[in-house]
Enzyme design. Structure first.
Site, PDB file in Angstrom:
ATOM      1  N   ASP A   1       0.831  -1.199   0.000  1.00  0.00           N
ATOM      2  CA  ASP A   1       0.000   0.000   0.000  1.00  0.00           C
ATOM      3  C   ASP A   1       0.867   1.251   0.000  1.00  0.00           C
ATOM      4  O   ASP A   1       1.398   1.658   1.033  1.00  0.00           O
ATOM      5  CB  ASP A   1      -0.925   0.003   1.220  1.00  0.00           C
ATOM      6  CG  ASP A   1      -1.981   1.079   1.144  1.00  0.00           C
ATOM      7  OD1 ASP A   1      -1.940   1.889   0.200  1.00  0.00           O
ATOM      8  OD2 ASP A   1      -2.845   1.117   2.037  1.00  0.00           O
TER       9      ASP A   1
ATOM     10  N   ASP B   1      -1.779   4.910  -5.970  1.00  0.00           N
ATOM     11  CA  ASP B   1      -2.133   4.205  -4.736  1.00  0.00           C
ATOM     12  C   ASP B   1      -2.338   2.719  -4.990  1.00  0.00           C
ATOM     13  O   ASP B   1      -3.351   2.311  -5.552  1.00  0.00           O
ATOM     14  CB  ASP B   1      -3.399   4.814  -4.132  1.00  0.00           C
ATOM     15  CG  ASP B   1      -3.819   4.135  -2.840  1.00  0.00           C
ATOM     16  OD1 ASP B   1      -2.938   3.599  -2.143  1.00  0.00           O
ATOM     17  OD2 ASP B   1      -5.020   4.131  -2.534  1.00  0.00           O
TER      18      ASP B   1
END
Length: 537
Positions: free
Chosen positions: A185, A391
């Protein structure tokens, strides 16, 4: 004899009866401005000279050829640097020689990415307000134990966006080391692992819960704790532990305490690097994290905040402040995560300036967005500039409301062979075809590429990222084609565009925090290559 004649070459063949004598070459030169009344006596004493092409005509030809070759070389070099990844092929043989590294050089780590099992939606891994800033270079709270000469690793990767969800990698933590699967992440700061502290609300993960000892819990006066809690209302000077609480954009959350333990990073020469690593010992998960459809043990925070894994390794002198990921665009999926800059391509990358902000996102400014050449409104109008966040914590891509509505309008009459199927709840927009659909390739001819035009300080160069139909479409379990771009206003403030895994596939994406830039280049993501020199030398 005319004065323009520059030389005479006489070639004498060997006698037929004695070929062993070979042939001879003799050259005579004549002055460029010959005497109109030459002295016969001087001509009688003229001697043969070695063969040389020193005439102005010959020199001019050689210079022309050399100039042409140099111009072509410079043009090809510039073209490869700015527009192409083709020269990388010349570098992919014989570049991975571990012996080329000097002991004092920075090190890189390549971690594998794996698919999550089950769950199709994935989690939007954006962080809440109040995250920490970049870690200062003078902080020496960590220690590093080295047992290696060359700390690089290349490991196989498998995975896909749908139906498995996001990607994860495996890390080894503790002594003796134990494996944990963590979501990759780039939109999260803190790495956390589900923890038996004891656990109030933990999902069933693939490995036993991490069990901390009292000596592993970090006190509230620790530097990383102070930074983490700077904008959170959980700081407690009288407490014996450092508490944290993180809320994500999908309304899930994680609560726990900070802990420190040994992180083990495996490298290609079968060595292991050990480092002190601060992470979250998570004992209370809510929302999608409680359900844990991905069956992982936690989240790997890769932002440029100082509590993230890369920043901790940088502060300890283990790596340079550069990370990257490569998610395969093939149906089989896969990819790799790299920590450090040894595997960043020297040529062929497209670079844009990183926008710095308090949220520590990997973010860039976009000037224009278009679908099939038709501009989409980024904000309130088509001329407005906007921002894009890279992201890997998001399975799908999110547009601002204006851009999303513009895209939906452009897709309204996509093809008479595709009709909307509102009964398919896989994603908000799905089409049913009048023929069997198994792969995106079966329907991609009905769709056009998306293009993001980024702001670039070099005005003569066009800096853009083109997303093909494979970068925003999926095939649902019902055999429909669904739009993997969603309305960002339904999950966050809707003011920023977010590129999730679906649109990052087939690209090596690099985040260079040293030079504050983001780069990408097309790649099959099968394996990284160490590039040490200019491709033409």
């Amino acid at each position: 004899m005319e004065g323009q004649l520059k030389g005479v070459v006489i070639i004498t063949l060997p006698p037929p009866d004695d070929p062993s004598k070979g042939k001879t070459i003799t050259a005579y030169t004549i002055s460029e401005n010959p005497n109109p009344n030459p002295n016969p006596r001087q001509q009688q004493h003229q001697r043969p000279v070695a063969v040389r092409s020193n005439s102005p005509l010959s020199i001019s030809a050689r210079r022309a050829i050399a100039t042409l070759a140099a111009t072509a070389l410079v043009f090809l070099a510039l073209w490869s640097y700015f527009f192409s990844d083709a020269p990388l092929g010349f570098l992919r043989e014989g570049r991975d020689d571990p012996g080329r590294r000097r002991p004092d050089e920075s090190r890189s780590f390549i971690l594998p990415l794996y698919p999550k099992s089950g769950g199709g939606g994935g989690r939007l891994g954006l962080r809440p307000e109040g995250d920490v800033k970049l870690r200062s270079a003078g902080d020496e709270s960590g220690r590093t134990t080295r047992r290696f000469v060359n700390a690089s690793a290349v490991l196989p990767v498998r995975g896909n966006v749908f139906p498995d969800g996001l990607y994860y990698t495996s890390i080894l933590l503790g002594n003796p080391p134990k494996p944990y699967y963590l979501d990759v992440d780039t939109g999260s700061d803190l790495t956390w692992i589900q923890c038996d502290a004891p656990c109030t609300s933990c999902a069933k993960g693939p490995h036993p819960l991490y069990k901390p000892t009292k000596g592993k819990i970090i006190p509230p006066k620790d530097t990383l704790c102070v930074e983490l809690q700077r904008n959170q209302n959980v700081h407690c000077d009288s407490c014996q532990q450092c508490d944290y609480e993180i809320a994500y954009a999908d309304r899930s959350s994680s609560m726990g305490v900070l802990a420190r333990d040994e992180l083990h990073l495996e490298i290609t020469n079968d060595g292991v690097m050990k480092s002190d690593f601060v992470f979250g010992c998570a004992y209370d998960q809510q929302g999608q994290l409680m359900v844990s459809p991905a069956k992982t043990d936690g989240i790997l925070g890769l932002s440029n905040a100082e509590v993230s894994l890369p920043s901790q390794l940088v502060s300890q002198g283990v790596i340079r402040d550069v990370i990257g990921h490569c998610i395969s665009g093939d149906a089989a999926g896969g990819g790799y995560l790299m920590l450090g800059d040894d595997y960043v391509p020297l040529w062929g990358m497209t670079w844009v300036q990183m926008v710095l902000g308090p949220m520590n996102y990997y973010e860039a400014e976009v000037k224009k967005m278009s679908y099939g050449g038709q501009n989409l409104a980024i904000g309130g109008s088509i001329s407005n500039t906007g921002r894009v966040i890279f992201d890997t914590g998001s399975s799908y891509t999110y547009f601002t409301k204006e851009a999303y509505l513009g895209l939906i309008s452009s897709l309204k009459d996509i093809s008479p062979r595709l009709t909307l199927d509102t009964s398919d709840e896989t994603l908000p927009v799905c089409w049913r075809a009048d023929f069997p659909v198994r792969f995106i390739h079966d329907v991609k001819q009905f769709f056009k590429p998306l293009k993001l035009h980024f702001r670039n300080k070099w005005l003569v160069l066009q800096t853009s990222l083109q997303i093909p139909p494979e970068g925003y479409l999926i095939i649902s379990k019902k055999g429909n084609v669904c739009l993997g771009i969603l309305d960002g206003s339904e999950v966050h403030d809707g003011l920023t565009n977010i590129l999730g895994d679906i649109s990052l596939r087939g690209q090596l994406v690099v985040y260079d925090n040293i030079n504050q830039k983001i780069g990408w280049v097309e790649s099959d993501c099968t394996k990284p290559y160490r590039l040490n020199s200019f491709p033409f030398f």
